[in-house]
Design an enzyme around this catalytic site. Structure first.
Site: not given
Ligand code: NAP
Ligand code: GLV
Length: 309
Positions: A224, A272
Site C-alpha cells: 500500500r 496497482h
C-alpha cells in the site's frame, strides 16, 4: 439471499456468472442497481463508496475482493458487528508471486542499471552473478509474502522474510517482531513490501529503515502507498542510499499526473496491477463462504478488525 457486488475495477458480469455457476439460486445485484436494500445479506466489494455498506440493514457478511481491507476499515460508517472476510485465492497469490519474481530478476540482472546507461548511450557490462548472490527480503510472510518467498527460493535467490509472528519456510531465513527488523534488513539487496496497511505498519518504509539496508539496495512496494514516506524515498534515491524503486501502490490512486514519481529516472511506476483475483478462481472461495453463511458455519479468512488485517 441477495449478494451486492460493488467494485470500480472488477467485471461484474464475469463475477456474477462465476458465482451463479457454483450457487445457481444466488441473486447477484450490481451496484448501483441495489433494489430493496433489506434483501441484501452479503456484499462482495472493492473500494465501495463510504456509507454503502451501512445502508444495508440486513447485511450479514462483507467479502473483500482484495486481500487488503484497509480502505474498508477506514469507512467510519462500516457496520461494527458484520464479519469481514478478505480475499485469499490461488490466482491472486500466483500473480503476486510472479510479479515479485519478475522484479527480483530485473534487479538481479541489473536492468535498472542498463536503463540508465541506455539514456547515455553507454555500453558497459555488469558481470552476471548467480541468483544466490542476491538477497531478497520480504516484509510480510503471509499468503502473498510466503508464496513469493517460496518461488524466490525455487529460483535460487537467497531469501529472508520478516513478519509479526515467527514463520518457518524451507530455505528462508525468517525474522519476527520489531526487535528483529534491523537484523533482517542488514544484508537485503532487494526489499519487497507485502505488509498489510495497519497503524503498526504505515510509514514503515522511511529514512530510518532505508539507512539499515546495504547502500544501493532496491525497493519494491507492492502493498500500500501508506507504507512509504515519499519524501524519504526521494532523498534516499538522491543520496544513492537506494539505487532504484518500483512502486505499484500509492497514497492517491490514480497517481496524479504531476507527481514527481512519474518522471523520476530511478523509479518505476505500475498502476496497482501486481495482482488480481480472477473470477473463475476467486468465486470458489466466495461461494464456499456463502454456503457457510447460509449454514451458520464459521467463515473463512475473517479479518481481525483490531489487528487491521
Ligand atoms: P496476510 O496473509 O494477512 O499477511 C500479512 C503478513 O504481514 C503476515 O506475515 C503478518 O505477520 C505480517 N505483518 C502484519 N503486521 C505486521 C507487523 N506489524 N510487523 C511485522 N509483520 C507484520 O496478507 P497478504 O494476503 O499476504 O496481503 C498482504 C498485502 O498485500 C495486503 O494487505 C495488500 O495491502 C497487499 N496487496 C497488494 C496487491 C497489489 O496488487 N499491489 C494485491 C494484493 C494484496 P503475521 O502472519 O505474523 O501476523
Ligand atoms: C489489492 O491491492 C488487494 O488488496 O488485493
Amino acid at each position: 439471499m441477495a449478494l451486492l457486488f460493488a467494485s470500480p475495477d472488477d467485471d461484474p458480469i464475469a463475477w456474477r456468472e462465476a458465482l451463479q455457476r457454483r450457487i445457481p439460486d444466488l441473486e447477484v445485484r450490481v451496484f448501483p442497481e441495489i433494489g430493496d436494500p433489506a434483501e441484501i445479506e452479503a456484499a462482495l466489494v472493492w473500494l465501495p463508496p463510504p456509507g454503502l455498506l451501512a445502508s444495508l440493514p440486513r447485511l450479514r457478511a462483507i467479502f473483500s475482493l482484495g486481500a487488503g481491507v484497509d480502505r474498508l476499515l477506514e469507512d467510519p460508517t462500516l457496520p461494527a458487528d458484520v464479519p469481514i472476510c478478505r480475499m485469499v485465492d490461488p490466482s491472486l497469490t500466483a500473480s503476486m508471486a510472479e510479479f515479485v519474481l519478475l522484479h527480483a530478476l530485473r534487479y538481479h540482472r541489473d536492468l535498472d542499471v542498463y536503463e540508465q546507461q541506455q539514456r547515455r548511450a553507454e555500453w558497459r557490462l555488469v558481470m552476471p552473478r548467480p541468483a544466490s548472490a542476491t538477497v531478497v527480503g520480504l516484509l510480510g510472510l503471509g499468503e502473498l509474502g510466503g508464496a513469493s518467498a517460496r518461488l524466490l527460493v525455487r529460483h535460487g535467490f537467497t531469501v529472508r522474510g520478516w513478519s509479526r509472528t515467527r514463520k518457518t519456510i524451507e530455505g528462508v531465513r525468517c525474522f519476527a517482531g520489531p526487535e528483529e527488523l534491523h537484523p533482517f534488513l542488514a544484508e537485503v539487496g532487494v526489499l519487497v513490501c507485502l505488509l498489510p496497511s495497519t497503524p503498526a505498519t504505515r510509514g514503515i518504509l522511511n529514512a530510518e529503515l532505508f539507512a539499515r539496508l546495504p547502500r544501493g539496495a532496491r525497493l519494491v512496494n507492492l502493498a500500500r502507498g501508506a507504507h512509504l514516506v515519499e519524501q524519504d524515498l526521494l532523498e534516499a534515491l538522491g543520496s544513492g542510499r537506494l539505487a532504484h524503486a518500483t512502486l505499484d501502490v500509492f497514497t492517491r490512486e490514480p497517481l496524479p499526473s504531476d507527481h514527481p514519481f512519474w518522471r523520476h529516472p530511478r523509479i518505476t511506476v505500475t498502476p496497482h496491477t501486481a495482482s488480481y483475483s480472477l473470477p473463475e478462481s476467486g468465486a470458489e472461495i466466495i461461494a464456499e463462504n456463502i454456503r457457510r453463511l447460509r449454514a451458520g458455519a464459521p467463515l473463512l479468512h475473517r479479518v481481525d478488525r483490531q489487528r487491521g488485517y
